[in-house]
Design a protein around this motif. Sequence first.
Motif, PDB file in Angstrom:
ATOM      1  N   LEU A  92       0.827  -1.206   0.000  1.00  0.00           N
ATOM      2  CA  LEU A  92       0.000   0.000   0.000  1.00  0.00           C
ATOM      3  C   LEU A  92       0.865   1.262   0.000  1.00  0.00           C
ATOM      4  CD1 LEU A  92      -3.069   1.117   0.829  1.00  0.00           C
ATOM      5  CD2 LEU A  92      -1.788   1.698   2.833  1.00  0.00           C
ATOM      6  N   PHE A  93       1.864   1.303   0.888  1.00  0.00           N
ATOM      7  CA  PHE A  93       2.681   2.518   0.965  1.00  0.00           C
ATOM      8  C   PHE A  93       3.612   2.650  -0.232  1.00  0.00           C
ATOM      9  CE2 PHE A  93       0.913   2.839   5.167  1.00  0.00           C
ATOM     10  CZ  PHE A  93       0.686   4.203   5.237  1.00  0.00           C
ATOM     11  N   ALA A  94       4.032   1.539  -0.810  1.00  0.00           N
ATOM     12  CA  ALA A  94       4.833   1.632  -2.039  1.00  0.00           C
ATOM     13  C   ALA A  94       3.972   2.212  -3.167  1.00  0.00           C
ATOM     14  CB  ALA A  94       5.378   0.261  -2.420  1.00  0.00           C
ATOM     15  N   ASN A  95       2.730   1.756  -3.266  1.00  0.00           N
ATOM     16  CA  ASN A  95       1.813   2.306  -4.287  1.00  0.00           C
ATOM     17  C   ASN A  95       1.611   3.803  -4.077  1.00  0.00           C
ATOM     18  OD1 ASN A  95       1.351  -0.259  -5.297  1.00  0.00           O
ATOM     19  ND2 ASN A  95      -0.608  -0.551  -4.228  1.00  0.00           N
ATOM     20  N   ALA A  96       1.350   4.164  -2.825  1.00  0.00           N
ATOM     21  CA  ALA A  96       1.051   5.562  -2.507  1.00  0.00           C
ATOM     22  C   ALA A  96       2.274   6.444  -2.766  1.00  0.00           C
ATOM     23  CB  ALA A  96       0.599   5.669  -1.058  1.00  0.00           C
ATOM     24  N   LEU A  97       3.438   5.934  -2.399  1.00  0.00           N
ATOM     25  CA  LEU A  97       4.663   6.705  -2.589  1.00  0.00           C
ATOM     26  C   LEU A  97       4.954   6.870  -4.086  1.00  0.00           C
ATOM     27  CD1 LEU A  97       7.032   8.047  -1.103  1.00  0.00           C
ATOM     28  CD2 LEU A  97       8.170   5.825  -1.044  1.00  0.00           C
ATOM     29  N   ARG A  98       4.742   5.816  -4.852  1.00  0.00           N
ATOM     30  CA  ARG A  98       4.961   5.893  -6.308  1.00  0.00           C
ATOM     31  C   ARG A  98       4.073   6.978  -6.919  1.00  0.00           C
ATOM     32  NH1 ARG A  98       2.845   4.843 -10.799  1.00  0.00           N
ATOM     33  NH2 ARG A  98       0.941   4.072  -9.832  1.00  0.00           N
ATOM     34  N   LYS A  99       2.818   6.969  -6.490  1.00  0.00           N
ATOM     35  CA  LYS A  99       1.861   7.959  -7.004  1.00  0.00           C
ATOM     36  C   LYS A  99       2.258   9.371  -6.558  1.00  0.00           C
ATOM     37  CE  LYS A  99      -1.981   8.031  -9.338  1.00  0.00           C
ATOM     38  NZ  LYS A  99      -1.490   8.591 -10.584  1.00  0.00           N
ATOM     39  N   GLY A 100       2.675   9.494  -5.302  1.00  0.00           N
ATOM     40  CA  GLY A 100       3.104  10.794  -4.770  1.00  0.00           C
ATOM     41  C   GLY A 100       4.303  11.328  -5.544  1.00  0.00           C
ATOM     42  N   ILE A 101       5.242  10.456  -5.852  1.00  0.00           N
ATOM     43  CA  ILE A 101       6.454  10.869  -6.582  1.00  0.00           C
ATOM     44  C   ILE A 101       6.063  11.369  -7.979  1.00  0.00           C
ATOM     45  CG2 ILE A 101       8.550   9.927  -7.672  1.00  0.00           C
ATOM     46  CD1 ILE A 101       8.822   8.124  -5.124  1.00  0.00           C
ATOM     47  N   GLU A 102       5.071  10.708  -8.557  1.00  0.00           N
ATOM     48  CA  GLU A 102       4.603  11.121  -9.888  1.00  0.00           C
ATOM     49  C   GLU A 102       3.886  12.477  -9.816  1.00  0.00           C
ATOM     50  OE1 GLU A 102       2.528   7.885 -11.951  1.00  0.00           O
ATOM     51  OE2 GLU A 102       1.072   9.368 -12.614  1.00  0.00           O
ATOM     52  N   GLU A 103       2.975  12.599  -8.830  1.00  0.00           N
ATOM     53  CA  GLU A 103       2.160  13.819  -8.753  1.00  0.00           C
ATOM     54  C   GLU A 103       2.955  15.024  -8.278  1.00  0.00           C
ATOM     55  OE1 GLU A 103      -1.562  13.513  -6.616  1.00  0.00           O
ATOM     56  OE2 GLU A 103      -2.011  11.588  -7.563  1.00  0.00           O
ATOM     57  N   VAL A 104       3.816  14.808  -7.284  1.00  0.00           N
ATOM     58  CA  VAL A 104       4.488  15.939  -6.645  1.00  0.00           C
ATOM     59  C   VAL A 104       5.746  16.359  -7.420  1.00  0.00           C
ATOM     60  CG1 VAL A 104       5.597  16.722  -4.510  1.00  0.00           C
ATOM     61  CG2 VAL A 104       3.556  15.273  -4.393  1.00  0.00           C
ATOM     62  N   TYR A 105       6.486  15.372  -7.916  1.00  0.00           N
ATOM     63  CA  TYR A 105       7.767  15.705  -8.570  1.00  0.00           C
ATOM     64  C   TYR A 105       7.749  15.451 -10.081  1.00  0.00           C
ATOM     65  CZ  TYR A 105       9.318  15.377  -3.718  1.00  0.00           C
ATOM     66  OH  TYR A 105       9.438  15.548  -2.365  1.00  0.00           O
ATOM     67  N   GLY A 106       6.690  14.850 -10.587  1.00  0.00           N
ATOM     68  CA  GLY A 106       6.612  14.554 -12.022  1.00  0.00           C
ATOM     69  C   GLY A 106       7.599  13.478 -12.457  1.00  0.00           C
ATOM     70  N   VAL A 107       7.913  12.545 -11.549  1.00  0.00           N
ATOM     71  CA  VAL A 107       8.870  11.483 -11.876  1.00  0.00           C
ATOM     72  C   VAL A 107       8.145  10.134 -11.894  1.00  0.00           C
ATOM     73  CG1 VAL A 107      10.894  10.211 -11.001  1.00  0.00           C
ATOM     74  CG2 VAL A 107      10.888  12.709 -10.974  1.00  0.00           C
ATOM     75  N   GLN A 108       8.348   9.388 -12.979  1.00  0.00           N
ATOM     76  CA  GLN A 108       7.754   8.049 -13.078  1.00  0.00           C
ATOM     77  C   GLN A 108       8.731   7.055 -12.451  1.00  0.00           C
ATOM     78  OE1 GLN A 108       4.836   7.482 -14.621  1.00  0.00           O
ATOM     79  NE2 GLN A 108       4.574   9.559 -15.398  1.00  0.00           N
ATOM     80  N   SER A 109       8.236   6.274 -11.503  1.00  0.00           N
ATOM     81  CA  SER A 109       9.093   5.241 -10.905  1.00  0.00           C
ATOM     82  C   SER A 109       8.338   3.923 -10.905  1.00  0.00           C
ATOM     83  CB  SER A 109       9.492   5.645  -9.475  1.00  0.00           C
ATOM     84  OG  SER A 109       8.345   5.768  -8.667  1.00  0.00           O
ATOM     85  N   GLU A 110       9.046   2.864 -10.546  1.00  0.00           N
ATOM     86  CA  GLU A 110       8.417   1.542 -10.460  1.00  0.00           C
ATOM     87  C   GLU A 110       8.686   0.958  -9.079  1.00  0.00           C
ATOM     88  OE1 GLU A 110       8.623  -0.574 -14.719  1.00  0.00           O
ATOM     89  OE2 GLU A 110      10.566   0.117 -14.005  1.00  0.00           O
ATOM     90  N   VAL A 111       7.846   0.012  -8.683  1.00  0.00           N
ATOM     91  CA  VAL A 111       8.059  -0.641  -7.395  1.00  0.00           C
ATOM     92  C   VAL A 111       8.949  -1.867  -7.594  1.00  0.00           C
ATOM     93  CG1 VAL A 111       5.909   0.185  -6.355  1.00  0.00           C
ATOM     94  CG2 VAL A 111       5.892  -1.959  -7.615  1.00  0.00           C
ATOM     95  N   LYS A 112       9.771  -2.132  -6.587  1.00  0.00           N
ATOM     96  CA  LYS A 112      10.652  -3.314  -6.635  1.00  0.00           C
ATOM     97  C   LYS A 112      10.492  -4.037  -5.299  1.00  0.00           C
ATOM     98  CE  LYS A 112      15.594  -4.463  -6.784  1.00  0.00           C
ATOM     99  NZ  LYS A 112      16.090  -4.523  -5.416  1.00  0.00           N
ATOM    100  N   TRP A 113      10.311  -5.323  -5.377  1.00  0.00           N
ATOM    101  CA  TRP A 113      10.086  -6.128  -4.168  1.00  0.00           C
ATOM    102  C   TRP A 113      11.320  -6.107  -3.267  1.00  0.00           C
ATOM    103  CZ3 TRP A 113      12.065 -10.780  -2.090  1.00  0.00           C
ATOM    104  CH2 TRP A 113      11.241 -11.400  -1.137  1.00  0.00           C
ATOM    105  N   PRO A 114      11.174  -6.025  -1.938  1.00  0.00           N
ATOM    106  CA  PRO A 114       9.872  -5.894  -1.301  1.00  0.00           C
ATOM    107  C   PRO A 114       9.450  -4.457  -1.015  1.00  0.00           C
ATOM    108  CG  PRO A 114      11.539  -6.407   0.350  1.00  0.00           C
ATOM    109  CD  PRO A 114      12.253  -6.339  -0.984  1.00  0.00           C
ATOM    110  N   ASN A 115      10.386  -3.499  -1.032  1.00  0.00           N
ATOM    111  CA  ASN A 115      10.022  -2.197  -0.446  1.00  0.00           C
ATOM    112  C   ASN A 115      10.685  -1.005  -1.122  1.00  0.00           C
ATOM    113  OD1 ASN A 115      12.595  -2.901   0.327  1.00  0.00           O
ATOM    114  ND2 ASN A 115      12.480  -1.822   2.260  1.00  0.00           N
ATOM    115  N   ASP A 116      11.068  -1.146  -2.384  1.00  0.00           N
ATOM    116  CA  ASP A 116      11.800  -0.050  -3.025  1.00  0.00           C
ATOM    117  C   ASP A 116      10.983   0.635  -4.109  1.00  0.00           C
ATOM    118  OD1 ASP A 116      13.931  -0.979  -1.580  1.00  0.00           O
ATOM    119  OD2 ASP A 116      15.033  -1.804  -3.306  1.00  0.00           O
TER     120      ASP A 116
END
Length: 268
Positions: free
Chosen positions: A106-130
């Motif tokens: 959940l927090f990885a999803n939320a952080l990914r979305k936050g990084i996109e919305e706030v900084y305009g950076v596209q990132s991906e999630v990597k198991w388990p917590n990156d």
Amino acid sequence: MTSERLIIQILQVSRILTPKTGLPTPITRGCGLKIISYERISSTNTKAKTLAEKQAADWTVVTSEVQTQGRGRSGRSWKSPKGGLWFSLIIRPRIHVDRISLLQFLFANALRKGIEEVYGVQSEVKWPNDLVVEWKKLAGILIETKLSGPELVYAIVGIGLNVNLTAEQLPTGATSIFLVKKKRFSLEKTLGSMLTVLERHYETLRDESAVVDEWWKHCAHRMKPVIIETGNSRIPGKCVGVNPDGSIIIQTEQGNVTVPDGTLRLDA
Ligand code: BT5
């Protein structure tokens, strides 16, 4: 003086969380965010744990400009010089112990979305917590919990996001928003915006499959050859899924193997 309190701030988030129809209790009570900021502290997770033990409210946030002993998983250290967002949330979701691992997705999803919305950076999630950008680590999450029988008493969600850090300040294999966007951001302003996005995503904790699906959709190693290293073994194979309990599924020559914890590398 090793730690200095700067400001206590209340950021009133716009929405009160309400239960969906048919569900007995809300996950949170609805909240204003209390932000406790330090210039220098050993670890925001350690401080948040002390505050949680003293009954600090749900969604209390501890942040520090510098961490002198920033922590990763399994005793690893987290480099935390000035220029990054280093913060920990105290949350008290009313969930069963079986569902705690969902917090990491959940927090990885939320952080990914936050990084996109706030900084305009596209990132991906990597198991388990990156969170990664082109396989370079942009952010890490450390979740620590206290349980009482089958109940979660509190969770500390520690987030480290490399915002304005230069290559010289980062370990090998890491990146920052600055390196991707070639510009610097106000940490104070963007922390407020990030917290608003995190809070907005929090309610999705109710929907286990939506959390896992969202994570999998943005996974950097979906259906790719990987190697999982655990304490005493090395499992090569294709990454074919993750489970709500936080484990990863690797297709090997001997069949599918479920691995609860470890470090993942691409098998190039
Ligand atoms: C993590 O651990 O990725 C969780 C990091 C959580 C840090 C936050 S900051 C706020 C809060 N307070 C804390 O004390 N911790 C949390 P792990 O998956 O174990 O990764 C640790 C590894 O990442 C290290 O062994 C390094 O290889 C690498 N690393 C260290 N510092 C880094 C950085 N700033 N950026 C990218 N990678 C880093």
